[in-house]
Write a protein that holds these residues in place. Sequence first.
Motif, PDB file in Angstrom:
ATOM      1  N   PRO A 125     -21.273  54.828  56.114  1.00 42.58           N
ATOM      2  CA  PRO A 125     -22.444  54.007  56.404  1.00 42.58           C
ATOM      3  C   PRO A 125     -22.044  52.825  57.280  1.00 42.58           C
ATOM      4  O   PRO A 125     -21.105  52.102  56.964  1.00 42.58           O
ATOM      5  CB  PRO A 125     -22.930  53.561  55.026  1.00 42.58           C
ATOM      6  CG  PRO A 125     -21.799  53.808  54.088  1.00 42.58           C
ATOM      7  CD  PRO A 125     -20.938  54.858  54.687  1.00 42.58           C
ATOM      8  N   CYS A 126     -22.748  52.673  58.404  1.00 44.26           N
ATOM      9  CA  CYS A 126     -22.440  51.626  59.388  1.00 44.26           C
ATOM     10  C   CYS A 126     -23.691  50.841  59.738  1.00 44.26           C
ATOM     11  O   CYS A 126     -24.811  51.343  59.612  1.00 44.26           O
ATOM     12  CB  CYS A 126     -21.898  52.245  60.676  1.00 44.26           C
ATOM     13  SG  CYS A 126     -20.253  52.955  60.523  1.00 44.26           S
ATOM     14  N   ILE A 127     -23.467  49.643  60.213  1.00 47.47           N
ATOM     15  CA  ILE A 127     -24.556  48.835  60.733  1.00 47.47           C
ATOM     16  C   ILE A 127     -25.064  49.515  62.002  1.00 47.47           C
ATOM     17  O   ILE A 127     -24.280  49.869  62.887  1.00 47.47           O
ATOM     18  CB  ILE A 127     -24.091  47.398  61.039  1.00 47.47           C
ATOM     19  CG1 ILE A 127     -23.516  46.723  59.778  1.00 47.47           C
ATOM     20  CG2 ILE A 127     -25.216  46.588  61.653  1.00 47.47           C
ATOM     21  CD1 ILE A 127     -24.479  46.611  58.614  1.00 47.47           C
ATOM     22  N   ILE A 128     -26.374  49.725  62.079  1.00 45.20           N
ATOM     23  CA  ILE A 128     -26.978  50.413  63.218  1.00 45.20           C
ATOM     24  C   ILE A 128     -26.605  49.706  64.521  1.00 45.20           C
ATOM     25  O   ILE A 128     -26.650  48.482  64.614  1.00 45.20           O
ATOM     26  CB  ILE A 128     -28.507  50.485  63.050  1.00 45.20           C
ATOM     27  CG1 ILE A 128     -28.844  51.419  61.883  1.00 45.20           C
ATOM     28  CG2 ILE A 128     -29.188  50.947  64.329  1.00 45.20           C
ATOM     29  CD1 ILE A 128     -30.309  51.462  61.512  1.00 45.20           C
ATOM     30  N   GLY A 129     -26.209  50.504  65.506  1.00 44.76           N
ATOM     31  CA  GLY A 129     -25.859  49.975  66.819  1.00 44.76           C
ATOM     32  C   GLY A 129     -24.438  49.473  66.928  1.00 44.76           C
ATOM     33  O   GLY A 129     -24.053  48.946  67.969  1.00 44.76           O
ATOM     34  N   THR A 130     -23.661  49.615  65.840  1.00 42.14           N
ATOM     35  CA  THR A 130     -22.261  49.188  65.856  1.00 42.14           C
ATOM     36  C   THR A 130     -21.399  50.281  65.229  1.00 42.14           C
ATOM     37  O   THR A 130     -21.906  51.268  64.711  1.00 42.14           O
ATOM     38  CB  THR A 130     -22.045  47.884  65.045  1.00 42.14           C
ATOM     39  OG1 THR A 130     -22.079  48.185  63.647  1.00 42.14           O
ATOM     40  CG2 THR A 130     -23.090  46.834  65.379  1.00 42.14           C
ATOM     41  N   ARG A 131     -20.115  50.055  65.248  1.00 40.61           N
ATOM     42  CA  ARG A 131     -19.177  50.905  64.522  1.00 40.61           C
ATOM     43  C   ARG A 131     -18.624  50.154  63.312  1.00 40.61           C
ATOM     44  O   ARG A 131     -17.589  50.510  62.766  1.00 40.61           O
ATOM     45  CB  ARG A 131     -18.052  51.360  65.452  1.00 40.61           C
ATOM     46  CG  ARG A 131     -18.546  52.244  66.590  1.00 40.61           C
ATOM     47  CD  ARG A 131     -17.439  52.709  67.502  1.00 40.61           C
ATOM     48  NE  ARG A 131     -16.390  53.429  66.810  1.00 40.61           N
ATOM     49  CZ  ARG A 131     -16.427  54.712  66.429  1.00 40.61           C
ATOM     50  NH1 ARG A 131     -17.508  55.422  66.673  1.00 40.61           N
ATOM     51  NH2 ARG A 131     -15.414  55.262  65.820  1.00 40.61           N
ATOM     52  N   ILE A 132     -19.320  49.105  62.905  1.00 36.35           N
ATOM     53  CA  ILE A 132     -18.900  48.300  61.763  1.00 36.35           C
ATOM     54  C   ILE A 132     -19.453  48.929  60.493  1.00 36.35           C
ATOM     55  O   ILE A 132     -20.666  49.047  60.323  1.00 36.35           O
ATOM     56  CB  ILE A 132     -19.373  46.839  61.904  1.00 36.35           C
ATOM     57  CG1 ILE A 132     -18.752  46.215  63.160  1.00 36.35           C
ATOM     58  CG2 ILE A 132     -19.020  46.040  60.654  1.00 36.35           C
ATOM     59  CD1 ILE A 132     -19.299  44.846  63.504  1.00 36.35           C
ATOM     60  N   ALA A 133     -18.530  49.356  59.623  1.00 38.24           N
ATOM     61  CA  ALA A 133     -18.922  50.038  58.389  1.00 38.24           C
ATOM     62  C   ALA A 133     -19.246  49.031  57.286  1.00 38.24           C
ATOM     63  O   ALA A 133     -18.709  47.915  57.266  1.00 38.24           O
ATOM     64  CB  ALA A 133     -17.795  50.964  57.928  1.00 38.24           C
TER      65      ALA A 133
ATOM     66  N   ALA B 125     -25.471  45.177  53.804  1.00 39.36           N
ATOM     67  CA  ALA B 125     -24.249  45.823  53.312  1.00 39.36           C
ATOM     68  C   ALA B 125     -24.094  45.601  51.809  1.00 39.36           C
ATOM     69  O   ALA B 125     -23.750  46.530  51.066  1.00 39.36           O
ATOM     70  CB  ALA B 125     -23.031  45.296  54.062  1.00 39.36           C
ATOM     71  N   LEU B 126     -24.366  44.389  51.355  1.00 43.11           N
ATOM     72  CA  LEU B 126     -24.283  44.095  49.920  1.00 43.11           C
ATOM     73  C   LEU B 126     -25.342  44.871  49.146  1.00 43.11           C
ATOM     74  O   LEU B 126     -25.059  45.416  48.072  1.00 43.11           O
ATOM     75  CB  LEU B 126     -24.422  42.592  49.678  1.00 43.11           C
ATOM     76  CG  LEU B 126     -23.248  41.746  50.138  1.00 43.11           C
ATOM     77  CD1 LEU B 126     -23.618  40.270  50.112  1.00 43.11           C
ATOM     78  CD2 LEU B 126     -22.022  42.027  49.295  1.00 43.11           C
ATOM     79  N   ALA B 127     -26.550  44.941  49.680  1.00 47.25           N
ATOM     80  CA  ALA B 127     -27.618  45.679  49.004  1.00 47.25           C
ATOM     81  C   ALA B 127     -27.304  47.170  48.947  1.00 47.25           C
ATOM     82  O   ALA B 127     -27.542  47.832  47.925  1.00 47.25           O
ATOM     83  CB  ALA B 127     -28.949  45.451  49.718  1.00 47.25           C
ATOM     84  N   PHE B 128     -26.737  47.707  50.030  1.00 44.60           N
ATOM     85  CA  PHE B 128     -26.345  49.118  50.049  1.00 44.60           C
ATOM     86  C   PHE B 128     -25.298  49.386  48.973  1.00 44.60           C
ATOM     87  O   PHE B 128     -25.394  50.361  48.229  1.00 44.60           O
ATOM     88  CB  PHE B 128     -25.789  49.494  51.426  1.00 44.60           C
ATOM     89  CG  PHE B 128     -25.367  50.928  51.530  1.00 44.60           C
ATOM     90  CD1 PHE B 128     -26.260  51.896  51.946  1.00 44.60           C
ATOM     91  CD2 PHE B 128     -24.067  51.311  51.215  1.00 44.60           C
ATOM     92  CE1 PHE B 128     -25.874  53.229  52.034  1.00 44.60           C
ATOM     93  CE2 PHE B 128     -23.671  52.627  51.295  1.00 44.60           C
ATOM     94  CZ  PHE B 128     -24.576  53.599  51.709  1.00 44.60           C
ATOM     95  N   ALA B 129     -24.305  48.507  48.879  1.00 44.63           N
ATOM     96  CA  ALA B 129     -23.247  48.671  47.881  1.00 44.63           C
ATOM     97  C   ALA B 129     -23.814  48.577  46.469  1.00 44.63           C
ATOM     98  O   ALA B 129     -23.448  49.359  45.588  1.00 44.63           O
ATOM     99  CB  ALA B 129     -22.159  47.626  48.087  1.00 44.63           C
ATOM    100  N   ALA B 130     -24.717  47.640  46.241  1.00 46.33           N
ATOM    101  CA  ALA B 130     -25.330  47.489  44.917  1.00 46.33           C
ATOM    102  C   ALA B 130     -26.136  48.728  44.568  1.00 46.33           C
ATOM    103  O   ALA B 130     -26.083  49.220  43.430  1.00 46.33           O
ATOM    104  CB  ALA B 130     -26.212  46.251  44.883  1.00 46.33           C
ATOM    105  N   ASP B 131     -26.867  49.254  45.535  1.00 46.42           N
ATOM    106  CA  ASP B 131     -27.668  50.453  45.290  1.00 46.42           C
ATOM    107  C   ASP B 131     -26.768  51.656  45.025  1.00 46.42           C
ATOM    108  O   ASP B 131     -27.041  52.466  44.141  1.00 46.42           O
ATOM    109  CB  ASP B 131     -28.581  50.716  46.481  1.00 46.42           C
ATOM    110  CG  ASP B 131     -29.672  51.716  46.173  1.00 46.42           C
ATOM    111  OD1 ASP B 131     -30.229  51.670  45.052  1.00 46.42           O
ATOM    112  OD2 ASP B 131     -29.975  52.548  47.046  1.00 46.42           O
TER     113      ASP B 131
END
Length: 75
Positions: free
Chosen positions: A19-27, A59-65
């Motif tokens: 899972p990455c931030i849209i438009g980047t390669r930052i996971a 990113a924090l919300a994704f991890a919590a979910d």
Amino acid sequence: MTNYQQYISLNAAIRFGKPCIIGTRIAVQDILGWLASGMTNEDILDDFPELTIAHIQAALAFAADSERRTRLQVA
């Protein structure tokens, strides 16, 4: 943040489908690692100007979910 999906995508062609931030390669994993190592939101935003505070929160919300959906199976 309940709408993290607007900031995060999974694409097999980018970072092996992490899972990455849209438009980047930052996971998401990168952001979590930076926070865990002691970087502040401001440090991250200074080092990666393409990110916003909303990206960090996503990113924090994704991890919590993800954690909420994890189930331990006892043998």
